[in-house]
Design a protein around this motif. Structure first.
Motif, PDB file in Angstrom:
ATOM      1  N   SER A  93      27.568  60.423  23.191  1.00 50.86           N
ATOM      2  CA  SER A  93      26.165  60.787  23.084  1.00 50.86           C
ATOM      3  C   SER A  93      25.402  59.890  22.130  1.00 50.86           C
ATOM      4  N   GLN A  94      26.125  59.312  21.185  1.00 49.33           N
ATOM      5  CA  GLN A  94      25.408  58.472  20.232  1.00 49.33           C
ATOM      6  C   GLN A  94      25.111  57.085  20.785  1.00 49.33           C
ATOM      7  N   LYS A  95      25.816  56.731  21.835  1.00 52.14           N
ATOM      8  CA  LYS A  95      25.518  55.446  22.484  1.00 52.14           C
ATOM      9  C   LYS A  95      24.548  55.722  23.618  1.00 52.14           C
ATOM     10  N   ASN A  96      23.334  55.435  23.364  1.00 49.22           N
ATOM     11  CA  ASN A  96      22.304  55.731  24.356  1.00 49.22           C
ATOM     12  C   ASN A  96      22.311  54.640  25.428  1.00 49.22           C
ATOM     13  N   VAL A  97      22.558  55.023  26.662  1.00 49.50           N
ATOM     14  CA  VAL A  97      22.622  54.030  27.743  1.00 49.50           C
ATOM     15  C   VAL A  97      21.215  53.751  28.237  1.00 49.50           C
ATOM     16  N   VAL A  98      20.843  52.517  28.297  1.00 52.85           N
ATOM     17  CA  VAL A  98      19.521  52.182  28.830  1.00 52.85           C
ATOM     18  C   VAL A  98      19.665  51.083  29.875  1.00 52.85           C
ATOM     19  N   SER A  99      19.195  51.403  31.083  1.00 49.77           N
ATOM     20  CA  SER A  99      19.211  50.393  32.124  1.00 49.77           C
ATOM     21  C   SER A  99      17.913  49.597  32.054  1.00 49.77           C
ATOM     22  N   LEU A 100      17.961  48.490  32.744  1.00 54.67           N
ATOM     23  CA  LEU A 100      16.799  47.609  32.730  1.00 54.67           C
ATOM     24  C   LEU A 100      15.539  48.332  33.209  1.00 54.67           C
ATOM     25  N   TRP A 101      15.701  49.133  34.275  1.00 55.09           N
ATOM     26  CA  TRP A 101      14.502  49.779  34.819  1.00 55.09           C
ATOM     27  C   TRP A 101      13.920  50.795  33.858  1.00 55.09           C
ATOM     28  N   GLU A 102      14.781  51.364  32.998  1.00 52.49           N
ATOM     29  CA  GLU A 102      14.270  52.372  32.064  1.00 52.49           C
ATOM     30  C   GLU A 102      13.360  51.745  31.023  1.00 52.49           C
ATOM     31  N   ILE A 103      13.683  50.521  30.653  1.00 51.77           N
ATOM     32  CA  ILE A 103      12.857  49.871  29.635  1.00 51.77           C
ATOM     33  C   ILE A 103      11.485  49.523  30.227  1.00 51.77           C
ATOM     34  N   PHE A 104      11.480  49.199  31.499  1.00 50.11           N
ATOM     35  CA  PHE A 104      10.190  48.943  32.147  1.00 50.11           C
ATOM     36  C   PHE A 104       9.393  50.229  32.310  1.00 50.11           C
ATOM     37  N   ARG A 105      10.117  51.289  32.610  1.00 55.72           N
ATOM     38  CA  ARG A 105       9.433  52.571  32.734  1.00 55.72           C
ATOM     39  C   ARG A 105       8.786  52.943  31.399  1.00 55.72           C
ATOM     40  N   GLY A 106       9.520  52.722  30.318  1.00 58.51           N
ATOM     41  CA  GLY A 106       8.968  53.005  29.002  1.00 58.51           C
ATOM     42  C   GLY A 106       7.725  52.181  28.732  1.00 58.51           C
ATOM     43  N   TYR A 107       7.702  50.980  29.282  1.00 63.15           N
ATOM     44  CA  TYR A 107       6.553  50.121  29.036  1.00 63.15           C
ATOM     45  C   TYR A 107       5.365  50.525  29.898  1.00 63.15           C
TER      46      TYR A 107
END
Lengths: 367, 369, 482
Positions: free
Chosen positions: B165-179
């Motif tokens: 749980s402490q290693k937060n998985v982030v895919s490429l598309w999620e970072i774009f979604r955040g943006y």
């Protein structure tokens, strides 16, 4: 025993299969983008509105086909409206079908070169249209037989892709679920989305093989209901995954959604390739159906022309036109430009024929 | 006539296939790249690192991987320059992870990552992480546990392998979604080099638009996991010298607009099990639960304060205001978030105390008396 | 009493003054060494002759020639024919009859002759079928004799509704062809169509039912067999019950089950004798084998040369590793290997059994090992090719197995140009070709689509109970149901 075209009968389930293939070929590409562009509120409302309107159009159209059982729509128009009908209906319809074919092939080849085959030249991919011509050569019986097999392969793939896409959804992104301020009514994109509901127009040629043309709206309705979940998924899945704001700026939201799907147990990494593969089967069938409609229309006006030659001619002219389309943006715009013509064909023409025949029946009764 | 025409057409269709094979590049003529690192170089330039696993050949004398770095004014330019140096075709379609240097993340990641979504060369499900302390050791050291290069990062993060749980998985598309989504920001893991393994998670960076504005620690990441219900049942939390395993968590989030000010009430529930009692202390469930609640609520308050100060809604709470806030106001959400009233309440429940030793544990008498 | 029988028999002979049968027949069979015309005595009408080909007639009918007593009258001799069938026929009928092994009885001055059924055809005994072996089920197959084959069918279907329409085909060979169908079950239109097609055949001679099949479907595909051919009587009777037509031909153990459908080729006669779930499993096994056989080599080429990103990185790396040092592109490598494999298979078929196992051994094991060590192909490909070969033998029908051996090259070609998309385009083209074929005027994709055979039920994948059959749900078709 050799079934000639005269005794050929197409059952309602077969019409259903045809309609499914039509939906499959036109619904996944530009449609999600258009719906996402058309409104910022609940997306299902514009989807459903057009579906109901589509059902109405299909019902009207089947009434037209029922005017003279065993005749195609062109012959019926010619009988009811005479030569003005030919000009008012067959010519726009021909143009619509032909341009639809051009746009769809171009859209597919663009998508293919954007996704899996980056360096394969467009002229080669556009050559797919000739496979449609090849299928159309066999006549409507062959088209239907192939369609059943295609559907058996591609529909499970489509459904599977939709099911796989249910991962990574954040349902908060779909809010508001039950609210709309009708902003889509002012968006031209909303009217453009009618293009996927125009599938019943392809009954124009093959509708005459039905036992009860009056009921032709039923297979359309069933197919529409079957595809509604897939259509909704193609709109909602990108929106719920990427957020609507991001989906709106993606050219092909649904394909990007499939790119983002990854499961540890999934053997196939690149779901986009699977999607393309399934949609290519839909495409071949739709092309054959459109070609069949076009050639039947021309034969209705010029019965003596050579059928095979017409198929090849339609294919070659369409291919030439496809080569002239400059860009993907142009494809999006062309779908928009077609809207007025499409709406006219979907509603204006069947109404006209029905009203005319109603009036002439009245006149005859009075005499 | 018709059959002959059909046959001719079929042959024509086949002939179409003949002229060339444009996308055909055999797999042994490609270099499959699995990890990209982007770090700043002198001036405004960037340096791109790439790591290629090499196929296992029959005579095991080969190196396991191959690393190359290249400077360029943009990432794309650097990659183009790279192609000039590579003996085989550069294939980025199997990319597993992207590392972005912290300095670039602070400047804003968009200019460096936009090429991935535009060109569709890199799969959208690649993992993304921010690194500090340079790319060199991450890229040049062999994998200590012997996995294929590139797979390592994936295994490190993904829940089916080393992910926690402490290693937060982030895919490429999620970072774009955040943006692109104005109503939320993304939380990207920050890696630092480790002496034994290649790297370890130092915390998670949060962003405003595309620029990194702060970092929360792995312990604080837990709050993020609880609020977004991403918690996996694997977590050890120390409170009063006791280790607890959180089995699952759920969060009820109630949102409201009050006088143009968002009010967010989060009511989280945790169910836990005892892992390790600190040697013989009597366990009182009520007491334990209360101390956990206190600990996590304090931690949550700190995280909320930190993110609100930076106007970075990493929890995606803004998405819950869709429909409550007119779409034209979405762009103002980060301002609204910073002024929002956030209430966090935790109810924890100790489900069981594990396979407890009923009697007081005592040390076995040794054999040689 | 007995004498009068013989006399009435002779009454069928007509006497004329000009066209005598005897000299005409003797002239027709002038240089045939095995032709004999024996004078057996004299009756009121003149000398009686027996005309026959010694190589064809059964010797037991000529006992009288040996133990004939000079004092016995001719009519007594003829009495030995009492009980056998006979008929009167003119010159052309007599000529045909002699060729068929019958004996012609005539007087020196008669215009026609009596044809006596004395033929004794050469045939082998009933044996296990060579091409369609089953573990459980009837163990005998058809043989080359037409009469025996019909009798095998009759024995299995003891009903008067079993009808047979006979004709002979071939201007020179006069091969007997029979159309067998079940009245009330088979579509009469289909029977009419088939009989019409057979009557219209213009050929000097037909040797085998496969050849007959092509003559009966002049416009059919050049690749796909138009119908199933079988040498199993149980399969024939099952098909008859299912409303199909069976065409039997003299001189071949293979009968045609018409009309053919692509899905019929997946069905083994055994399926009906097993429990439904096992049959279902076997059919799916065969179906998957068909898919593997058609698409696996193509898929390998697609995945290793075009759509690299379709599979996991580990697999790509393994493929790249195994291809290290192989000088040729993937598709050439695959082509070489597939061709080699087809050679091995073909070599094994033509040789006697004892040698063929050696050939397989040498070809498969030795060559396979050597070709990898020589770095001409990669290890992975050998696995692929071996799987392809194996799955090819799962196909029930020999003809369809051959078709698939060709088609895998077709899909390979598609894959080597545009990868996975090419495979599916090839698949689409195959389906389109299939959808255009008609077998005996019926859709080749029966039960799919308009023009499907009436009473067609199973798609082959889900058999057994009709309610659960896939085609129960997708009987899109029977457009022409009457």
């Amino acid at each position: 025993m050799n079934p000639s075209n005269e005794e050929l009968k197409i059952s309602m389930p077969q019409y259903f299969v045809l309609q499914m293939m039509v939906f499959g070929a036109i619904s996944f590409h530009v449609y999600p983008w258009l719906v996402l562009q058309s409104t910022t509120q609940s997306y299902w409302i514009p989807i459903l509105i057009w579906m109901l309107l589509g059902l109405l159009g299909a019902w009207l159209f089947s009434r037209v086909l029922a005017l003279h059982q065993g005749k195609d729509a062109y012959t019926i128009t010619k009988r009811v409206l005479g030569w003005p009908g030919v000009i008012l209906f067959i010519v726009p319809l021909l143009w619509f079908m032909w341009s639809a074919m051009v746009i769809i092939v171009r859209a597919h080849s663009e998508i293919i070169s954007m996704t899996i085959l980056h360096s394969t030249p467009q002229w080669f991919l556009d050559g797919m249209i000739f496979i449609g011509v090849f299928l159309a050569f066999g006549g409507i019986g062959s088209i239907i037989r192939a369609s059943v097999l295609f559907l058996l392969v591609s529909f499970p793939l489509s459904v599977g892709l939709v099911l796989l896409g249910f991962g990574d959804l954040d349902f908060n992104l779909g809010k508001p679920w039950l609210y709309t301020n009708g902003d889509f009514l002012t968006s031209p994109k909303f009217y453009t989305t009618s293009f996927i509901w125009a599938g019943y127009l392809y009954y124009a040629a093959c509708g005459r093989y039905a036992k009860q043309p009056k009921k032709l709206w039923r297979p359309y309705t069933v197919a529409a209901l079957c595809f509604l979940p897939l259509l909704a998924a193609s709109v909602y899945q990108p929106a719920l995954t990427f957020s609507p704001e991001m989906s709106r700026i993606l050219t092909l939201p649904y394909i990007s959604k499939m790119d983002s799907v990854s499961y540890y147990w999934l053997v196939i990494e690149n779901l986009t390739a699977v999607f393309i593969v399934s949609s290519i089967l839909y495409l071949f069938l739709l092309l054959a159906l459109i070609l069949n409609c076009i050639v039947t229309a021309i034969k209705a006006v010029f019965p003596s022309w050579n059928e095979k030659l017409l198929y090849v001619l339609a294919g070659v002219t369409a291919y030439a036109a496809i080569r002239l389309i400059p860009s993907w943006e142009w494809v999006e715009r062309a779908v928009e430009w077609d809207t007025v013509l499409r709406l006219y064909l979907m509603y204006g023409f069947p109404m006209a024929v029905l009203v005319k025949s109603f009036i002439s029946n009245k006149m005859r009764a009075r005499q | 006539m018709s059959r002959r025409a059909a046959r001719c057409l079929a042959i024509l269709c086949l002939l179409l296939f003949l002229p060339g094979c444009w996308d055909v590049k055999d797999v042994d003529n490609r270099l499959l790249e699995t990890a990209i690192g982007i770090e700043p170089a002198d001036g405004d330039r960037v340096r791109v690192w790439m790591r290629f696993p090499l196929p296992q050949s029959q005579d095991g004398a080969h190196k396991d991987f191959f690393v190359i770095k290249q400077e360029g004014s943009t990432v794309i330019e650097a990659i183009d320059q790279l192609r000039l140096r590579l003996p085989k075709s550069l294939d980025m379609s199997q990319n597993q992870s992207i590392f972005l240097d912290q300095a670039l993340a602070k400047k804003g990641f968009m200019p460096y990552l936009e090429f991935t979504i535009r060109d569709r060369t890199v799969p959208l499900d690649s993992l993304i992480a921010i690194t500090t302390g340079g790319m060199k050791s991450i890229f040049e050291r062999p994998n200590p546990t012997g996995e294929l290069s590139g797979i390592y990062t994936k295994l490190f993060f993904e829940r089916y392998a080393g992910g926690t749980s402490q290693k937060n998985v982030v895919s490429l598309w999620e970072i774009f979604r955040g943006y692109y989504d104005p109503l939320e920001e993304c939380l990207v893991p920050v890696l630092v080099t480790d002496s034994e393994t290649i790297f370890r998670v130092a915390g998670n960076a949060f962003f405003r638009n595309d620029a990194m504005v702060g970092m929360i620690s792995p312990e604080e990441t837990l709050i993020y996991e609880i609020v977004t219900s991403k918690m996996s049942p694997f977590e050890i939390e120390t409170a009063d010298k006791m280790n607890l395993k959180i089995l699952n968590s759920s969060a009820d989030i109630d949102t409201d607009m009050n006088n143009g000010k968002p009010v967010i009430r989060i009511h989280a529930k945790l169910s836990m099990t005892l892992m390790d009692s600190a040697r013989g202390i009597d366990i009182k469930a009520k007491h334990l639960e209360a101390s956990i609640n206190r600990l996590i609520e304090q931690r949550a308050a700190a995280v909320f304060r930190m993110t609100q100060a930076q106007e970075s809604d990493i929890f995606g709470l803004g998405n819950r205001f869709r429909g409550k806030v007119p779409p034209s106001q979405y762009d103002r959400w980060s301002k609204l978030y910073s002024k929002a009233t956030l209430e966090f309440k935790l109810d924890s429940e100790l489900k069981n105390t594990g396979l407890q030793l009923r009697r007081r544990p005592f040390i076995n008498p040794s054999k040689e008396k | 009493m007995e004498l009068s029988k013989g006399a009435t028999m002779l009454q069928h002979l007509q006497h004329t003054s000009s066209e005598f049968l005897l000299p005409r027949l003797q002239e027709a069979f002038q240089h045939a060494a095995d032709f004999q015309a024996v004078c057996i005595g004299e009756s009121d009408a003149g000398k009686l002759y027996l005309l026959y080909l010694t190589t064809l007639v059964g010797s037991d009918h000529f006992i009288f020639n040996v133990n004939r007593q000079p004092q016995d009258g001719v009519l007594t001799t003829l009495h030995s024919y009492y009980g056998t069938s006979y008929s009167a026929g003119d010159f052309s009928a007599c000529e045909k009859a002699v060729c068929a092994g019958k004996t012609v009885l005539c007087t020196a001055e008669s215009a026609n002759g009596l044809i006596l059924a004395t033929e004794n055809p050469q045939q082998r005994g009933l044996q296990q079928p060579q091409t369609e072996n089953v573990i459980q089920g009837p163990m005998y197959g058809f043989i080359e004799n037409y009469q025996t084959n019909i009798s095998l069918i009759r024995q299995r279907m003891q009903t008067s509704r079993l009808k047979i329409w006979e004709t002979s085909v071939g201007d020179l060979t006069n091969t007997k062809v029979g159309v067998v169908y079940l009245e009330g079950v088979t579509d009469p239109g289909l029977v009419q169509y088939t009989c019409g097609q057979i009557s219209a055949i213009q050929a000097d001679g037909i040797q085998e039912s496969g050849e007959l099949l092509r003559f009966m479907n002049p416009g059919s595909s050049r690749l796909f067999p138009a119908a199933v051919t079988t040498e199993r009587p149980d399969r024939v009777t099952a098909s008859l019950l299912n409303g199909k037509i069976v065409v039997l031909m003299d001189g071949t153990p293979f009968s045609i089950i018409a009309p053919g459908s692509f899905f019929d080729f997946w069905e083994s006669p055994e399926d009906q004798y097993l429990t439904p779930l096992i049959a279902l499993f076997l059919r799916w096994l065969r179906f998957i084998a068909l898919m593997i056989n058609l698409f696996l080599p193509a898929f390998y080429v697609a995945v290793t040369s075009v759509n690299i990103d379709l599979n996991r990185l580990e697999i790509s790396l393994a493929a790249a590793g195994s291809r290290e040092g192989v000088p040729y592109p993937v598709w050439i490598e695959s082509l070489i290997m597939l061709f080699l494999l087809d050679c091995i298979v073909e070599a094994g078929i033509r040789l006697p059994r004892s040698i063929s196992s050696t050939v397989t051994m040498v070809g498969g094991v030795v060559l396979g090992q050597a070709i990898i060590q020589a770095n001409i192909v990669s290890n992975l490909l050998v696995i692929i090719v071996a799987t392809t070969a194996l799955t090819n033998f799962i196909v029930v029908d020999y003809q369809m197995g051959l078709v698939q051996r060709i088609l895998k090259y077709f899909t390979l070609a598609g894959a080597s140009v545009i990868g996975i998309l090419g495979i599916f385009i090839c698949f689409a083209i195959l389906v389109i070709c299939l959808s255009r074929i008609q077998s005996f005027g019926v859709s080749y994709l029966t039960p799919i689509g308009p023009g499907a055979r009436i009473r067609s039920m199973s798609l082959g994948l889900i058999g057994g109970s009709r309610k659960f059959s896939l085609s129960y749900w997708i009987t899109f078709g029977r457009g022409s149901r009457q």
